[in-house]
Design a protein around this motif. Structure first.
Motif, PDB file in Angstrom:
ATOM      1  N   ILE A  26      -9.847   4.866  -2.880  1.00 31.39           N
ATOM      2  CA  ILE A  26     -10.267   6.236  -3.187  1.00 31.39           C
ATOM      3  C   ILE A  26     -10.731   6.339  -4.637  1.00 31.39           C
ATOM      4  O   ILE A  26     -10.404   7.282  -5.336  1.00 31.39           O
ATOM      5  CB  ILE A  26      -9.146   7.251  -2.887  1.00 31.39           C
ATOM      6  CG1 ILE A  26      -7.872   6.907  -3.643  1.00 31.39           C
ATOM      7  CG2 ILE A  26      -8.881   7.372  -1.408  1.00 31.39           C
ATOM      8  CD1 ILE A  26      -6.806   7.997  -3.633  1.00 31.39           C
ATOM      9  N   ASP A  28     -13.589   7.075  -5.836  1.00 32.44           N
ATOM     10  CA  ASP A  28     -14.497   8.190  -6.090  1.00 32.44           C
ATOM     11  C   ASP A  28     -14.392   9.188  -4.935  1.00 32.44           C
ATOM     12  O   ASP A  28     -13.680   8.952  -3.957  1.00 32.44           O
ATOM     13  CB  ASP A  28     -15.936   7.711  -6.303  1.00 32.44           C
ATOM     14  CG  ASP A  28     -16.499   6.929  -5.128  1.00 32.44           C
ATOM     15  OD1 ASP A  28     -16.039   7.118  -3.988  1.00 32.44           O
ATOM     16  OD2 ASP A  28     -17.414   6.118  -5.352  1.00 32.44           O
ATOM     17  N   LYS A  29     -15.084  10.312  -5.068  1.00 25.04           N
ATOM     18  CA  LYS A  29     -14.945  11.376  -4.067  1.00 25.04           C
ATOM     19  C   LYS A  29     -15.484  10.979  -2.696  1.00 25.04           C
ATOM     20  O   LYS A  29     -14.924  11.370  -1.674  1.00 25.04           O
ATOM     21  CB  LYS A  29     -15.606  12.654  -4.563  1.00 25.04           C
ATOM     22  CG  LYS A  29     -14.823  13.286  -5.687  1.00 25.04           C
ATOM     23  CD  LYS A  29     -15.377  14.619  -6.086  1.00 25.04           C
ATOM     24  CE  LYS A  29     -14.477  15.189  -7.172  1.00 25.04           C
ATOM     25  NZ  LYS A  29     -14.720  16.594  -7.410  1.00 25.04           N
ATOM     26  N   SER A  30     -16.527  10.192  -2.648  1.00 27.78           N
ATOM     27  CA  SER A  30     -17.066   9.801  -1.345  1.00 27.78           C
ATOM     28  C   SER A  30     -16.083   8.886  -0.609  1.00 27.78           C
ATOM     29  O   SER A  30     -15.912   9.007   0.606  1.00 27.78           O
ATOM     30  CB  SER A  30     -18.441   9.143  -1.483  1.00 27.78           C
ATOM     31  OG  SER A  30     -18.370   7.957  -2.226  1.00 27.78           O
ATOM     32  N   ALA A  32     -12.850   8.991  -1.088  1.00 25.81           N
ATOM     33  CA  ALA A  32     -11.714   9.849  -0.736  1.00 25.81           C
ATOM     34  C   ALA A  32     -11.997  10.588   0.570  1.00 25.81           C
ATOM     35  O   ALA A  32     -11.120  10.695   1.439  1.00 25.81           O
ATOM     36  CB  ALA A  32     -11.420  10.827  -1.860  1.00 25.81           C
ATOM     37  N   ARG A  33     -13.222  11.086   0.741  1.00 26.17           N
ATOM     38  CA  ARG A  33     -13.587  11.747   2.006  1.00 26.17           C
ATOM     39  C   ARG A  33     -13.536  10.763   3.166  1.00 26.17           C
ATOM     40  O   ARG A  33     -13.065  11.090   4.260  1.00 26.17           O
ATOM     41  CB  ARG A  33     -14.979  12.369   1.884  1.00 26.17           C
ATOM     42  CG  ARG A  33     -15.000  13.646   1.083  1.00 26.17           C
ATOM     43  CD  ARG A  33     -16.341  14.362   1.160  1.00 26.17           C
ATOM     44  NE  ARG A  33     -17.420  13.627   0.518  1.00 26.17           N
ATOM     45  CZ  ARG A  33     -17.696  13.686  -0.773  1.00 26.17           C
ATOM     46  NH1 ARG A  33     -16.982  14.438  -1.576  1.00 26.17           N
ATOM     47  NH2 ARG A  33     -18.694  12.993  -1.277  1.00 26.17           N
ATOM     48  N   ARG A  61      -6.865  14.128  -0.962  1.00 32.90           N
ATOM     49  CA  ARG A  61      -7.111  15.534  -1.327  1.00 32.90           C
ATOM     50  C   ARG A  61      -6.916  15.760  -2.831  1.00 32.90           C
ATOM     51  O   ARG A  61      -7.658  16.536  -3.442  1.00 32.90           O
ATOM     52  CB  ARG A  61      -6.217  16.457  -0.524  1.00 32.90           C
ATOM     53  CG  ARG A  61      -6.633  16.537   0.927  1.00 32.90           C
ATOM     54  CD  ARG A  61      -5.812  17.524   1.728  1.00 32.90           C
ATOM     55  NE  ARG A  61      -6.059  17.391   3.153  1.00 32.90           N
ATOM     56  CZ  ARG A  61      -7.141  17.783   3.780  1.00 32.90           C
ATOM     57  NH1 ARG A  61      -8.128  18.339   3.113  1.00 32.90           N
ATOM     58  NH2 ARG A  61      -7.272  17.625   5.080  1.00 32.90           N
ATOM     59  N   LYS A  63      -7.554  13.555  -5.114  1.00 33.03           N
ATOM     60  CA  LYS A  63      -8.757  12.978  -5.713  1.00 33.03           C
ATOM     61  C   LYS A  63      -9.938  13.941  -5.595  1.00 33.03           C
ATOM     62  O   LYS A  63     -10.774  14.042  -6.490  1.00 33.03           O
ATOM     63  CB  LYS A  63      -9.077  11.643  -5.030  1.00 33.03           C
ATOM     64  CG  LYS A  63     -10.206  10.884  -5.657  1.00 33.03           C
ATOM     65  CD  LYS A  63      -9.793  10.354  -7.002  1.00 33.03           C
ATOM     66  CE  LYS A  63     -10.629   9.182  -7.407  1.00 33.03           C
ATOM     67  NZ  LYS A  63     -10.042   8.442  -8.496  1.00 33.03           N
ATOM     68  N   LEU A  64      -9.977  14.681  -4.474  1.00 38.23           N
ATOM     69  CA  LEU A  64     -11.053  15.639  -4.245  1.00 38.23           C
ATOM     70  C   LEU A  64     -10.821  16.966  -4.956  1.00 38.23           C
ATOM     71  O   LEU A  64     -11.695  17.828  -4.940  1.00 38.23           O
ATOM     72  CB  LEU A  64     -11.219  15.878  -2.730  1.00 38.23           C
ATOM     73  CG  LEU A  64     -11.723  14.707  -1.932  1.00 38.23           C
ATOM     74  CD1 LEU A  64     -11.601  14.976  -0.438  1.00 38.23           C
ATOM     75  CD2 LEU A  64     -13.148  14.354  -2.300  1.00 38.23           C
ATOM     76  N   GLY A  65      -9.637  17.127  -5.523  1.00 36.45           N
ATOM     77  CA  GLY A  65      -9.332  18.368  -6.225  1.00 36.45           C
ATOM     78  C   GLY A  65      -8.956  19.502  -5.300  1.00 36.45           C
ATOM     79  O   GLY A  65      -9.120  20.671  -5.639  1.00 36.45           O
ATOM     80  N   LYS A  66      -8.447  19.160  -4.124  1.00 36.95           N
ATOM     81  CA  LYS A  66      -8.063  20.193  -3.138  1.00 36.95           C
ATOM     82  C   LYS A  66      -6.581  20.385  -3.133  1.00 36.95           C
ATOM     83  O   LYS A  66      -5.796  19.536  -3.286  1.00 36.95           O
ATOM     84  CB  LYS A  66      -8.519  19.800  -1.741  1.00 36.95           C
ATOM     85  CG  LYS A  66     -10.022  19.774  -1.610  1.00 36.95           C
ATOM     86  CD  LYS A  66     -10.417  19.452  -0.201  1.00 36.95           C
ATOM     87  CE  LYS A  66     -11.920  19.492  -0.040  1.00 36.95           C
ATOM     88  NZ  LYS A  66     -12.350  19.243   1.304  1.00 36.95           N
TER      89      LYS A  66
END
Length: 66
Positions: A26, A28-30, A32-33, A61, A63-66
């Protein structure tokens, strides 16, 4: 998604992986998704436990800032 080479994956610190055994990178954001989706599929296929899926989801999540 950014290309992750074998060397790049090997150089990642342990904290950049969400799954057991350095699975689900994870960095980066891609990725992580992709980990969110991959964890769901791995759980449905019986490859990981429900607690592992929840841990992967939580790390991705964050990592994605959620």
């Amino acid at each position: 998604m950014a290309k992750l080479t074998t060397k790049g994956r090997a150089d990642l610190p342990k904290k950049e992986f969400a799954g057991p055994g350095r699975t689900f990178p994870i960095e980066d954001k891609s990725h992580a998704r992709a980990a969110l989706s991959g964890a769901s599929h791995a759980f449905d296929a019986g490859h990981i436990t429900a607690s592992e899926e929840k841990r992967i989801d939580a790390q991705a999540r964050r990592k994605l800032g959620k």
